[in-house]
Design an enzyme around this catalytic site. Structure first.
Site, PDB file in Angstrom:
ATOM      1  N   HIS A 183       0.867  -1.182   0.000  1.00  0.00           N
ATOM      2  CA  HIS A 183       0.000   0.000   0.000  1.00  0.00           C
ATOM      3  C   HIS A 183       0.900   1.227   0.000  1.00  0.00           C
ATOM      4  O   HIS A 183       1.678   1.437   0.932  1.00  0.00           O
ATOM      5  CB  HIS A 183      -0.919   0.015   1.213  1.00  0.00           C
ATOM      6  CG  HIS A 183      -1.886   1.167   1.202  1.00  0.00           C
ATOM      7  ND1 HIS A 183      -3.177   1.058   0.711  1.00  0.00           N
ATOM      8  CD2 HIS A 183      -1.748   2.461   1.593  1.00  0.00           C
ATOM      9  CE1 HIS A 183      -3.773   2.227   0.816  1.00  0.00           C
ATOM     10  NE2 HIS A 183      -2.927   3.091   1.348  1.00  0.00           N
ATOM     11  N   CYS A 184       0.789   2.029  -1.046  1.00  0.00           N
ATOM     12  CA  CYS A 184       1.683   3.176  -1.213  1.00  0.00           C
ATOM     13  C   CYS A 184       1.017   4.437  -0.657  1.00  0.00           C
ATOM     14  O   CYS A 184      -0.008   4.881  -1.191  1.00  0.00           O
ATOM     15  CB  CYS A 184       2.030   3.369  -2.685  1.00  0.00           C
ATOM     16  SG  CYS A 184       3.142   4.764  -2.976  1.00  0.00           S
ATOM     17  N   PRO A 185       1.581   5.056   0.371  1.00  0.00           N
ATOM     18  CA  PRO A 185       0.969   6.279   0.918  1.00  0.00           C
ATOM     19  C   PRO A 185       1.116   7.472  -0.011  1.00  0.00           C
ATOM     20  O   PRO A 185       0.301   8.399   0.040  1.00  0.00           O
ATOM     21  CB  PRO A 185       1.741   6.488   2.226  1.00  0.00           C
ATOM     22  CG  PRO A 185       3.048   5.794   2.020  1.00  0.00           C
ATOM     23  CD  PRO A 185       2.757   4.625   1.139  1.00  0.00           C
TER      24      PRO A 185
END
Length: 448
Positions: A183-185
């Site tokens: 999950h890429c912020p």
């Protein structure tokens, strides 16, 4: 922007009963996602961080165009400055497009099941009251053959399904995602099967954009030095914008450039970030590695599968009236001990209640002791008791047969959504009581 509100099962049922228009899927979505343009774009719950990412790209490029490329065009040569500015603008728009494709689309979310899969009888049967009672429990993992290598797939209690290979549940988005990478912020979205390609292209193009700005800032400094015949340090003091951009892009390229190289390695070995940190394929065989060329073709030159979720579709009527399930009463690996009936309107049935049907030993013993002095009455009582036991055993076998009718197996086509029939407990208990009362009356009449 549309944020999914808290669930309101009774309100939906009342609206459906009143003939109101069915809500769309994105309006009753159970994940933590944020939707834009009536479900056309889906972002993670941290999608607002996307604005920061856009600012960190647009702001330095704007400074470059206004204070570096324009100066190149005005002070030196139009043939040099104008193409540099146009190329920077076009490349930035391309970069932002890739960012939107990576963050605003379904990353490969696996639709949730409305009901848990069928439980399996793998712990054997327990004999209580003379009747064998099934012990139902879902196995924690299942074995799947991938390219000749056995891979374990896990059961997800939230989505009530066995995850496909390479699928993992994202705790931030609260969804199971196929070929889950991370999950890429910065993107504000899960990176999975359907957006990994665009994610890597975005990271790589951002690296090239940093190098582009970095290089032409130095070109502008060299032009100043040559034009004024001064040292390189004096030339740098005459364009502070170039110095700021050089430092900014130098620091940024270490991040996005390092990320590009790392994912280049992952693609060449057909790994995901999650698998690389979790499983360490350098210590065991990777069932997905098909060679460098085929691995890259799989990422960049294969068609992206369509989304399994139609966010703008209307919710089917049969799903609108289903109460929100909390995992069901089946004994999943991490869940409760009750076995509830999946059908609407049925009262949850626990295994204690099912066992109560079969526990007639005390009743049999009481009937037997009450008539022990009369041999004839005892014989009648024993015959009646055997009849009662046989009837109850038959009832228990019907319950077991209904539960054991179909066995589950991973990979079956379609959805895991099944319905299961349990015999009503009250009906079986009532029949037992009636038989017991008839047995007692018969014994009393014979004794008189």
């Amino acid at each position: 922007m549309y944020v999914v509100p808290p669930p309101r099962g009774p309100d939906l049922a009342a609206a459906g009963a009143a003939g109101a228009e069915a809500p769309r899927v994105y309006q009753v979505w159970k994940g933590s996602n944020i939707f834009f343009l009536q479900g056309r774009f889906i972002f993670g719950p941290d999608g607002r961080s996307l604005f920061l990412t856009i600012f960190m790209i647009v702001a330095p490029v704007s400074i470059f165009c206004a204070l570096v490329a324009k100066k190149l065009m005005d002070d030196f040569s139009t043939t040099l400055g104008l193409p540099v500015m146009v190329a920077a603008i076009v490349f930035t728009l391309y970069d932002l497009t890739l960012l939107l494709l990576a963050s605003g689309r379904d990353p490969g979310i696996v639709p949730r099941n409305a009901h848990p899969p069928e439980p399996e009888i793998f712990e054997g049967n327990t004999e209580i009251g003379g009747v064998r009672t099934p012990q139902l429990r879902l196995p924690r993992t299942k074995d799947v053959n991938v390219n000749g290598i056995i891979v374990k797939v896990k059961y997800c209690d939230t989505c009530m399904l066995y995850r496909p290979p390479r699928c993992s549940h994202c705790s931030i988005c609260n969804n199971c995602v196929e070929r889950f990478d991370h999950h890429c912020p910065w993107v504000g979205q899960c990176i999975g099967l359907r957006n990994y390609r665009f994610f890597y292209m975005f990271v790589f193009s951002t690296t090239l954009l940093c190098l582009y700005v970095f290089g032409f800032c130095w070109v502008y400094i060299v032009k100043i030095r040559n034009a004024e015949q001064i040292s390189i340090w004096r030339a740098m003091t005459k364009t502070l914008a170039s110095i700021v951009l050089i430092v900014y892009t130098f620091l940024s390229v270490w991040f996005v450039g390092g990320l590009s190289v790392f994912h280049l390695y992952l693609m060449s070995t057909n790994q995901t970030t999650y698998e690389n940190f979790r499983y360490r394929y350098d210590r065991r065989a990777n069932p997905y590695d098909r060679g460098v060329v085929k691995n890259f073709k799989e990422i960049f030159f294969t068609s992206i599968p369509p989304s399994k979720n139609k966010f703008r579709a209307r919710v089917p009527q049969e799903q609108r009236f289903q109460p929100r399930s909390t995992g069901g009463g089946f004994m999943s690996p991490n869940m409760g001990k009750a076995v509830s009936d999946i059908e609407m309107g049925r009262k949850p049935v626990t295994w204690d209640e099912l066992r109560a049907i079969t526990q007639i030993g005390d009743l049999e013993e009481g009937l037997h002791n009450a008539n022990i002095e009369d041999d004839k009455v005892r014989e009648l009582g024993e015959a009646s008791t055997d009849l009662s036991r046989e009837a109850v055993s038959t009832r228990s076998m019907e319950v077991q047969a209904a539960l054991h009718d179909r066995r589950s197996s991973w990979g079956r086509g379609g959805s895991w959504e099944r319905t299961y029939e349990l015999q009503p407990v009250e009906a079986a208990r009532g029949e037992t009581n009636r038989m017991a009362s008839g047995n007692g009356s018969s014994n009393i009449a014979t004794g008189n």
